[in-house]
Scaffold this motif. Sequence first.
Motif, PDB file in Angstrom:
ATOM      1  N   ASN A 138      28.848   0.337  19.154  1.00 18.50           N
ATOM      2  CA  ASN A 138      29.007   1.759  19.457  1.00 18.50           C
ATOM      3  C   ASN A 138      30.090   1.968  20.508  1.00 18.50           C
ATOM      4  O   ASN A 138      30.301   1.119  21.373  1.00 18.50           O
ATOM      5  CB  ASN A 138      27.683   2.342  19.968  1.00 18.50           C
ATOM      6  CG  ASN A 138      26.608   2.359  18.899  1.00 18.50           C
ATOM      7  OD1 ASN A 138      26.890   2.565  17.726  1.00 18.50           O
ATOM      8  ND2 ASN A 138      25.366   2.151  19.301  1.00 18.50           N
ATOM      9  N   GLU A 159      13.960   5.954  21.162  1.00 17.66           N
ATOM     10  CA  GLU A 159      15.242   5.333  21.429  1.00 17.66           C
ATOM     11  C   GLU A 159      16.194   5.429  20.246  1.00 17.66           C
ATOM     12  O   GLU A 159      17.390   5.316  20.410  1.00 17.66           O
ATOM     13  CB  GLU A 159      15.043   3.865  21.805  1.00 17.66           C
ATOM     14  CG  GLU A 159      14.256   3.681  23.103  1.00 17.66           C
ATOM     15  CD  GLU A 159      14.103   2.221  23.461  1.00 17.66           C
ATOM     16  OE1 GLU A 159      14.524   1.376  22.646  1.00 17.66           O
ATOM     17  OE2 GLU A 159      13.565   1.917  24.541  1.00 17.66           O
ATOM     18  N   GLU A 160      15.680   5.613  19.043  1.00 15.53           N
ATOM     19  CA  GLU A 160      16.535   5.612  17.867  1.00 15.53           C
ATOM     20  C   GLU A 160      16.716   7.024  17.318  1.00 15.53           C
ATOM     21  O   GLU A 160      15.809   7.840  17.327  1.00 15.53           O
ATOM     22  CB  GLU A 160      15.964   4.699  16.781  1.00 15.53           C
ATOM     23  CG  GLU A 160      15.952   3.226  17.169  1.00 15.53           C
ATOM     24  CD  GLU A 160      15.541   2.338  16.013  1.00 15.53           C
ATOM     25  OE1 GLU A 160      15.471   2.844  14.884  1.00 15.53           O
ATOM     26  OE2 GLU A 160      15.304   1.153  16.247  1.00 15.53           O
ATOM     27  N   ASP A 175      23.073   5.228  18.301  1.00 15.37           N
ATOM     28  CA  ASP A 175      21.951   4.528  17.675  1.00 15.37           C
ATOM     29  C   ASP A 175      22.248   3.032  17.588  1.00 15.37           C
ATOM     30  O   ASP A 175      23.374   2.627  17.278  1.00 15.37           O
ATOM     31  CB  ASP A 175      21.730   5.088  16.264  1.00 15.37           C
ATOM     32  CG  ASP A 175      20.408   4.651  15.654  1.00 15.37           C
ATOM     33  OD1 ASP A 175      19.714   3.829  16.271  1.00 15.37           O
ATOM     34  OD2 ASP A 175      20.090   5.132  14.553  1.00 15.37           O
ATOM     35  N   GLU A 176      21.231   2.213  17.850  1.00 11.63           N
ATOM     36  CA  GLU A 176      21.403   0.760  17.802  1.00 11.63           C
ATOM     37  C   GLU A 176      21.705   0.263  16.395  1.00 11.63           C
ATOM     38  O   GLU A 176      22.291  -0.799  16.214  1.00 11.63           O
ATOM     39  CB  GLU A 176      20.153   0.064  18.348  1.00 11.63           C
ATOM     40  CG  GLU A 176      19.927   0.303  19.837  1.00 11.63           C
ATOM     41  CD  GLU A 176      18.686  -0.391  20.333  1.00 11.63           C
ATOM     42  OE1 GLU A 176      17.997  -1.045  19.513  1.00 11.63           O
ATOM     43  OE2 GLU A 176      18.389  -0.295  21.536  1.00 11.63           O
ATOM     44  N   ASN A 177      21.282   1.029  15.376  1.00 17.80           N
ATOM     45  CA  ASN A 177      21.583   0.627  14.004  1.00 17.80           C
ATOM     46  C   ASN A 177      22.342   1.763  13.324  1.00 17.80           C
ATOM     47  O   ASN A 177      23.509   1.954  13.569  1.00 17.80           O
ATOM     48  CB  ASN A 177      20.293   0.263  13.251  1.00 17.80           C
ATOM     49  CG  ASN A 177      20.561  -0.445  11.932  1.00 17.80           C
ATOM     50  OD1 ASN A 177      21.568  -0.230  11.290  1.00 17.80           O
ATOM     51  ND2 ASN A 177      19.630  -1.276  11.528  1.00 17.80           N
TER      52      ASN A 177
END
Length: 241
Positions: A138, A159-160, A175-177
């Motif tokens: 990111n 968190e997402e 977003d982590e994914n």
Amino acid sequence: MAAENGVDAELQNSLKDLNAINEDINLIVEQLVDEEAALHAKYELKKAPLYKKRQDVIGKIPKFWLTCLEKHPIITSLIEMEDAEAISYLKDIEIERSSENPINYKVIFNFGENPYFSNSKLIKEFDFSDKGNAKVTNHKIDWKSGKDLTATAKSTEQEEFSENEEASFFCWFDDENGSELADLIANDLFPNAGMYYTGAISSDDEDEVHSFELVSDADNDDASEDEQVEGAPVPKRAKRT
């Protein structure tokens, strides 16, 4: 009784053999899916010069990409009202693919001067080299004072992006994914942008986006945990008319 036990044992053995064959078939199907994805990415890379030529035309059309995003039957539900105002400054979307492995790419949103953030580019990178374990990079959004559209989401425990129904579309960049939405943008919205803008692909044309559908709340109620798409964004608002 002995005969019935024999039949039951024979049936169990047959079902076990059938299951083993199905597993072998699924391995071939998985290989096919991987090869199709690689072939698709290869030809998307070949189309890059045409996409650049297309952008010269798109640049003359006001709010082209906002219109495309809002006409997409899935992505439109992820865009809140204030998101749309910020996205109205979007000049171009680029999908920058790796020449060595085209399944890896950057999603780049190019913005004009706007009152929300100072970045001219919002970037999110995806490396799918390790199957089933996407590596995501990111890039920070430099929000202007009082204009952070993701502030509300950041104040929650979720968190997402996919876990927060009130999240701004821009939370996806943190977003982590987020690979499911990236797939929609890179492999559906971007190559078919002209058709989405003109309405050749509409929100009622389910067949066109069937393979890209994300899990909704209704699907979650009926699907097993193993069948659900991990990290799939939850639709948040109806498309504006």
